[in-house]
Scaffold this motif. Structure first.
Motif, PDB file in Angstrom:
ATOM      1  N   ASN A  92     108.931  39.677  75.726  1.00 43.05           N
ATOM      2  CA  ASN A  92     109.223  39.269  77.284  1.00 43.05           C
ATOM      3  C   ASN A  92     110.164  39.946  78.096  1.00 43.05           C
ATOM      4  O   ASN A  92     110.183  39.883  79.499  1.00 43.05           O
ATOM      5  CB  ASN A  92     109.673  37.768  77.266  1.00 43.05           C
ATOM      6  CG  ASN A  92     108.251  36.961  76.680  1.00 43.05           C
ATOM      7  OD1 ASN A  92     107.320  37.340  77.108  1.00 43.05           O
ATOM      8  ND2 ASN A  92     108.587  35.514  76.278  1.00 43.05           N
ATOM      9  N   ARG A  93     111.525  40.482  77.408  1.00 43.78           N
ATOM     10  CA  ARG A  93     112.410  41.107  78.310  1.00 43.78           C
ATOM     11  C   ARG A  93     112.393  42.725  78.560  1.00 43.78           C
ATOM     12  O   ARG A  93     113.130  43.397  79.102  1.00 43.78           O
ATOM     13  CB  ARG A  93     113.663  40.776  77.680  1.00 43.78           C
ATOM     14  CG  ARG A  93     114.238  39.417  77.558  1.00 43.78           C
ATOM     15  CD  ARG A  93     115.671  39.482  77.087  1.00 43.78           C
ATOM     16  NE  ARG A  93     116.104  40.261  75.897  1.00 43.78           N
ATOM     17  CZ  ARG A  93     116.087  39.433  74.733  1.00 43.78           C
ATOM     18  NH1 ARG A  93     115.743  37.972  74.599  1.00 43.78           N
ATOM     19  NH2 ARG A  93     116.180  40.102  73.374  1.00 43.78           N
ATOM     20  N   LYS A  94     111.178  42.951  77.999  1.00 43.43           N
ATOM     21  CA  LYS A  94     110.882  44.491  77.864  1.00 43.43           C
ATOM     22  C   LYS A  94     110.772  44.895  79.565  1.00 43.43           C
ATOM     23  O   LYS A  94     109.946  44.396  80.055  1.00 43.43           O
ATOM     24  CB  LYS A  94     109.457  45.101  77.277  1.00 43.43           C
ATOM     25  CG  LYS A  94     109.745  45.043  75.773  1.00 43.43           C
ATOM     26  CD  LYS A  94     108.364  45.582  75.319  1.00 43.43           C
ATOM     27  CE  LYS A  94     107.924  47.032  75.853  1.00 43.43           C
ATOM     28  NZ  LYS A  94     108.741  48.141  75.183  1.00 43.43           N
ATOM     29  N   PRO A  95     111.473  45.965  79.839  1.00 46.69           N
ATOM     30  CA  PRO A  95     111.405  46.520  81.356  1.00 46.69           C
ATOM     31  C   PRO A  95     110.235  47.180  81.825  1.00 46.69           C
ATOM     32  O   PRO A  95     109.678  46.992  82.928  1.00 46.69           O
ATOM     33  CB  PRO A  95     112.754  47.496  81.200  1.00 46.69           C
ATOM     34  CG  PRO A  95     112.869  47.982  80.052  1.00 46.69           C
ATOM     35  CD  PRO A  95     112.585  46.858  79.148  1.00 46.69           C
ATOM     36  N   ASP A  96     109.244  47.743  80.915  1.00 50.52           N
ATOM     37  CA  ASP A  96     108.048  48.389  81.094  1.00 50.52           C
ATOM     38  C   ASP A  96     107.155  47.853  79.974  1.00 50.52           C
ATOM     39  O   ASP A  96     106.881  48.469  79.010  1.00 50.52           O
ATOM     40  CB  ASP A  96     108.164  49.837  80.994  1.00 50.52           C
ATOM     41  CG  ASP A  96     106.839  50.362  81.453  1.00 50.52           C
ATOM     42  OD1 ASP A  96     105.821  49.941  81.870  1.00 50.52           O
ATOM     43  OD2 ASP A  96     106.842  51.648  81.406  1.00 50.52           O
ATOM     44  N   GLN A  97     106.357  46.701  80.312  1.00 51.79           N
ATOM     45  CA  GLN A  97     105.439  46.178  79.350  1.00 51.79           C
ATOM     46  C   GLN A  97     104.056  47.005  79.524  1.00 51.79           C
ATOM     47  O   GLN A  97     102.924  46.364  78.832  1.00 51.79           O
ATOM     48  CB  GLN A  97     105.214  44.714  79.650  1.00 51.79           C
ATOM     49  CG  GLN A  97     106.348  44.057  79.540  1.00 51.79           C
ATOM     50  CD  GLN A  97     106.210  42.558  79.790  1.00 51.79           C
ATOM     51  OE1 GLN A  97     105.331  42.265  80.614  1.00 51.79           O
ATOM     52  NE2 GLN A  97     107.210  41.456  79.285  1.00 51.79           N
ATOM     53  N   THR A  98     103.925  47.912  80.526  1.00 52.72           N
ATOM     54  CA  THR A  98     102.791  48.826  80.484  1.00 52.72           C
ATOM     55  C   THR A  98     102.567  49.692  79.221  1.00 52.72           C
ATOM     56  O   THR A  98     101.514  50.178  79.026  1.00 52.72           O
ATOM     57  CB  THR A  98     102.740  49.517  81.937  1.00 52.72           C
ATOM     58  OG1 THR A  98     103.770  50.397  81.697  1.00 52.72           O
ATOM     59  CG2 THR A  98     102.670  48.590  83.021  1.00 52.72           C
TER      60      THR A  98
END
Length: 349
Positions: A92-98
């Protein structure tokens, strides 16, 4: 899922297991070799009670108790939004979830099933609704001092949606076209029940009842040959009463309702169940819905979806899909009860 603490795991001999909301309601006449033992403890901010049918063997029972707690703690460490270091919280905290992120088999399985239930329910069950749940104060964030304004809800809703999520079954990986905050509170507890059931199967326990916070899964029969008897609770805020009793020797059962978890602000009652289509707590007539399926995470998610959908839509879907479901609906003259044809075969009282 929360990080609240409970008493250590304990094992006791049960002559009559009686927990009104979900437990076996009849006593047993046990054979000499087998007895019903209860293993209990705390997890996910609630309690669990597992009944196993086994001969007396304190060492084996203690090993089972430790194994159950270990299995549940692994689920919590993976799927809790209350734990900042959980696998889900880190995603959930990932800066780039793509970017593709490889998940543990357990987390992948639960998210995959969640998306399937979302498709089946036309979005009534949506694990990306977490930011809106938090705005209403039903997540790990503190309860708001005021009801969130429509503009804030609209802004939050504009960026969420399970359709942004994409899974890769070959690599067990997840990515999202837009930043998302996934909340598995509507399915993870049921999955925890399934995890315990699988563990008991691996350990050769042939008859058991697993209950975590009201979600149940059973297998086999009690020593007297009888099926496990489970109670569906009357949706009232006072003393707990039984509305219906069912009997099963397999399957799982989950109940969702708005009569326990809610709060009031300026005289208005707000349910913890949020409608993903509006971003607001549900206001339909559904007081309680109980679903029976083969596995508990599916029952857990469907019970939530049906609560959001309301009686008419939920009943139509459950009949179309042949899902055993029991609805308690608020009517003009009190509660009305309805059950699907598939549910009737489980009813004993």
């Amino acid at each position: 899922m929360t990080s609240r603490m409970f008493e250590p795991v304990r094992v006791v001999l049960v002559s009559v297991f009686m927990t009104l909301a979900v437990a076996a309601l009849a006593g047993c006449s046990f054979q000499e070799q087998e007895k019903v033992w209860e293993i209990s403890g705390g997890i996910f901010g609630t309690t669990y009670h597992i009944n196993v049918v086994l001969p007396e063997d304190k060492e084996r029972l203690q090993t089972l108790a430790q194994g159950i707690q270990r299995e549940l703690e692994a689920v919590d460490a993976s799927m809790s939004t209350w734990k900042q270091d959980s696998e889900l919280s880190r995603w959930n905290r990932k800066p780039d979830q793509t970017e593709w992120t490889e998940l543990s088999p357990a987390l992948f399985e639960v998210i995959q099933r969640s998306i399937e239930i979302a498709e089946l329910s036309d979005g009534a069950f949506d694990i990306t609704i977490g930011p809106v749940v938090n705005l209403w104060g039903f997540g790990p964030d503190a309860r708001p001092e005021t009801v969130p304004p429509d503009t804030v809800l609209e802004e939050a809703l504009a960026g969420i949606g399970y359709r942004y999520l994409e899974l890769n079954a070959e690599t067990m990986a997840l990515r999202s076209a837009k930043p998302q905050y996934i909340d598995l509170s509507g399915i993870a507890k049921g999955y925890g029940v399934d995890v315990v059931a699988r563990y008991l199967d691996r350990e050769g326990v042939q008859a058991y009842l697993v209950e975590i916070g009201g979600e149940v899964r059973v297998n086999g029969r009690k020593p007297d040959g009888g099926a496990w008897r489970l109670a569906i609770e009357q949706p009232s805020e006072g003393a707990r009463q039984v509305n219906k009793i069912v009997a099963m020797d397999q399957h799982a059962m989950a109940t969702s309702g708005d009569y326990r978890n809610y709060y009031e602000s300026d005289g208005v009652r707000y349910s913890h169940t949020i409608d993903p289509s509006t971003g607001k707590p549900i206001t339909n007539r559904m007081a309680s819905v109980t679903v029976i399926t083969e596995d508990c995470m599916t029952a857990d998610a469907l019970a939530t979806a049906f609560t959001v959908m309301g009686f008419e839509r939920a009943r139509a879907l459950s009949i179309r899909e042949n899902i055993p479901a029991y609805f308690i609906v608020r009517g003009e003259n009190g509660f009305e009860v309805h059950e699907t044809p598939a549910f009737s075969s489980f009813v004993v009282q």
